[in-house]
Write an enzyme that holds these catalytic residues in place. Structure first.
Site, mmCIF file in Angstrom:
data_model
loop_
_atom_site.group_PDB
_atom_site.id
_atom_site.type_symbol
_atom_site.label_atom_id
_atom_site.label_comp_id
_atom_site.label_asym_id
_atom_site.label_seq_id
_atom_site.Cartn_x
_atom_site.Cartn_y
_atom_site.Cartn_z
ATOM 1 N N LYS A 117 -39.908 37.764 -37.642
ATOM 2 C CA LYS A 117 -38.813 37.375 -38.539
ATOM 3 C C LYS A 117 -37.464 37.401 -37.795
ATOM 4 O O LYS A 117 -37.428 37.498 -36.581
ATOM 5 C CB LYS A 117 -38.813 38.287 -39.769
ATOM 6 C CG LYS A 117 -40.187 38.352 -40.487
ATOM 7 C CD LYS A 117 -40.515 37.095 -41.283
ATOM 8 C CE LYS A 117 -41.977 36.997 -41.708
ATOM 9 N NZ LYS A 117 -42.404 37.884 -42.763
HETATM 10 C C1 LIG Z 1 -43.556 38.228 -43.629
HETATM 11 C C2 LIG Z 1 -43.553 37.933 -45.076
HETATM 12 C C3 LIG Z 1 -43.852 38.892 -46.042
HETATM 13 C C4 LIG Z 1 -44.373 40.255 -45.708
HETATM 14 O O1 LIG Z 1 -43.560 40.924 -44.841
HETATM 15 P P1 LIG Z 1 -44.038 42.313 -44.206
HETATM 16 O O2 LIG Z 1 -42.761 42.958 -43.778
HETATM 17 O O3 LIG Z 1 -44.932 41.951 -43.055
HETATM 18 O O4 LIG Z 1 -44.768 43.083 -45.251
HETATM 19 C C5 LIG Z 1 -43.724 38.561 -47.366
HETATM 20 N N1 LIG Z 1 -43.344 37.330 -47.745
HETATM 21 C C6 LIG Z 1 -43.071 36.369 -46.847
HETATM 22 C C7 LIG Z 1 -42.630 35.029 -47.333
HETATM 23 C C8 LIG Z 1 -43.183 36.640 -45.483
HETATM 24 O O5 LIG Z 1 -42.940 35.673 -44.597
#
Ligand SMILES: *Cc1c(COP(=O)(O)O)cnc(C)c1O
Length: 385
Positions: free
Chosen positions: A188
């Site tokens: 991210k």
């Molecule tokens: C990455 C992601 C999540 C989950 O994130 P984590 O921190 O890995 O639990 C949830 N929703 C979306 C749209 C994502 O891209």
């Protein structure tokens, strides 16, 4: 050399920040966590920022704070990671989906409006709607807010892709949504290894979120039901979880936040170069809207109808050439778990058509111009029959 579709950007200041925690007194939730929360809240213009172990945990807590339970109905978009829907299932709620807008690939406001009108007639309105700022492009939040006020649902925005994104001149999370949840997974915008954060302007929700994050326990005498006998006293007031972020992670997060603008500007620059590098190819490119600044988590192209090579072949050719393309996402309702709940192909045709044509190209701050050119050249060749 392998080029991934996304990866973290770690520098010496990050290493130093983590080293300082390791040699200091606290490892789990200590002073670095509230500092990170304050840093994040300031940058995103939100009153309350509650750091959690990951965004999935954050979405779960957000649903609980919004009192989602077995009687609730929660709607989200099929074009997301499964966690956007699973959070409601954790609470026993029924999940349904709203199809996407093919241009923005976000939940369609028109489809939402139609579905709400139908749901009102049948007396089955959602309690919470979970829009997702897909790829970092904010949803039509102002219009969703109007619908939320008219029909009485809460907006829980899955902002996992959208750290640093803006909507109508304000950071995502500051306005319109009741709660916004961010992810700091390494792919991210910024990372804390695993990590997430729940943002809200509402005092009542923030209080619930903080309790739920840490076993439902409070140590604050002002909030206790019985006056404490001494400093050892704490009260468990509801059934919470251990969804805390550690000080190690928070220190990394604060260090990354200091560079957020630079990291974001590099993503913007790379995203602006792609259309030039891909010029003339039969691809639908991501929408750019004048009232939004995307966080540019992903750069997704869609193969247009005239392309004579199928997506699987293009995907394989790129992967074979060391280019880590990906597909975001297989529609959630087509996952076996959701099919077993009654969902089937054809129910959300825009999300399904999009998913069959989509390809996420590499995009991350450390991607070099020459590497990006290599991605574009390889894609150009891969599209030849
Ligand atoms: C990455 C992601 C999540 C989950 O994130 P984590 O921190 O890995 O639990 C949830 N929703 C979306 C749209 C994502 O891209």
């Amino acid at each position: 050399m392998h080029i991934p579709y996304a990866t973290q950007s770690i520098d010496d200041s990050d290493l130093e920040a983590v080293r300082q925690v390791l040699t200091g007194g606290w490892l789990t939730q200590g002073p670095a966590v509230p500092r990170f929360e304050e840093d994040f809240a300031r940058l995103h213009g939100v009153k309350h920022a509650v750091a959690v172990s990951n965004a999935t945990a954050g979405l779960h807590l957000a649903c609980l704070a919004l009192r989602v339970g077995p009687q609730s109905l929660v709607w989200t978009t099929p074009n997301s990671f499964v966690a956007s829907a699973n959070c409601a299932r954790y609470c026993g709620a029924q999940v349904d989906f709203v199809d996407i807008d093919p241009t923005t690939r976000n939940m369609s406001v028109a489809a939402l409006r139609d579905k709400l009108a139908a749901a009102e007639r049948s007396g089955r309105l959602p309690q919470v709607v979970v829009p997702v700022h897909f790829a970092g492009l904010a949803c039509d939040l102002a219009q969703m807010r109007q619908l939320a006020d008219r029909y009485g649902f809460a907006i829980l925005a899955d902002a996992s892709h959208a750290v640093g994104a803006q909507y109508q001149g304000a950071p995502v999370g500051a306005e319109h949504a009741d709660i916004s949840v961010f992810s700091f997974h390494p792919v991210k915008i910024i990372t804390t290894a695993e990590g997430g954060l729940v943002a809200t302007q509402r005092d009542d929700l923030a209080h619930q979120l903080r309790l739920l994050r840490s076993h439902g326990i409070t140590r604050d005498p002002a909030h206790m039901q019985t006056p404490p006998e001494g400093a050892w006293c704490y009260e468990q007031q509801l059934l919470g979880y251990n969804y805390r972020l550690t000080d190690l992670q928070a220190a990394l997060g604060s260090s990354q936040l200091q560079r957020l603008d630079r990291l974001h500007q590099r993503r913007i620059a790379l995203a602006a170069r792609y259309p030039r590098l891909l010029e003339g190819l039969p691809l639908q490119l991501p929408a750019v809207l004048p009232d939004r600044v995307s966080a540019w988590h992903l750069f997704v192209v869609e193969l247009e109808a005239g392309v004579r090579v199928d997506r699987a072949t293009v995907f394989r050719r790129l992967r074979d050439a060391g280019i880590g393309v990906n597909v975001h996402y297989t529609p959630i309702h087509l996952q076996p778990y959701y099919r077993a709940l009654g969902f089937a192909p054809g129910m959300f045709p825009h999300a399904e058509a999009y998913s069959r044509r989509a390809l996420s190209l590499p995009l991350y701050p450390d991607l070099q111009d020459a590497q990006q050119e290599q991605v574009a050249d390889t894609l150009r060749r891969a599209l030849q029959p």
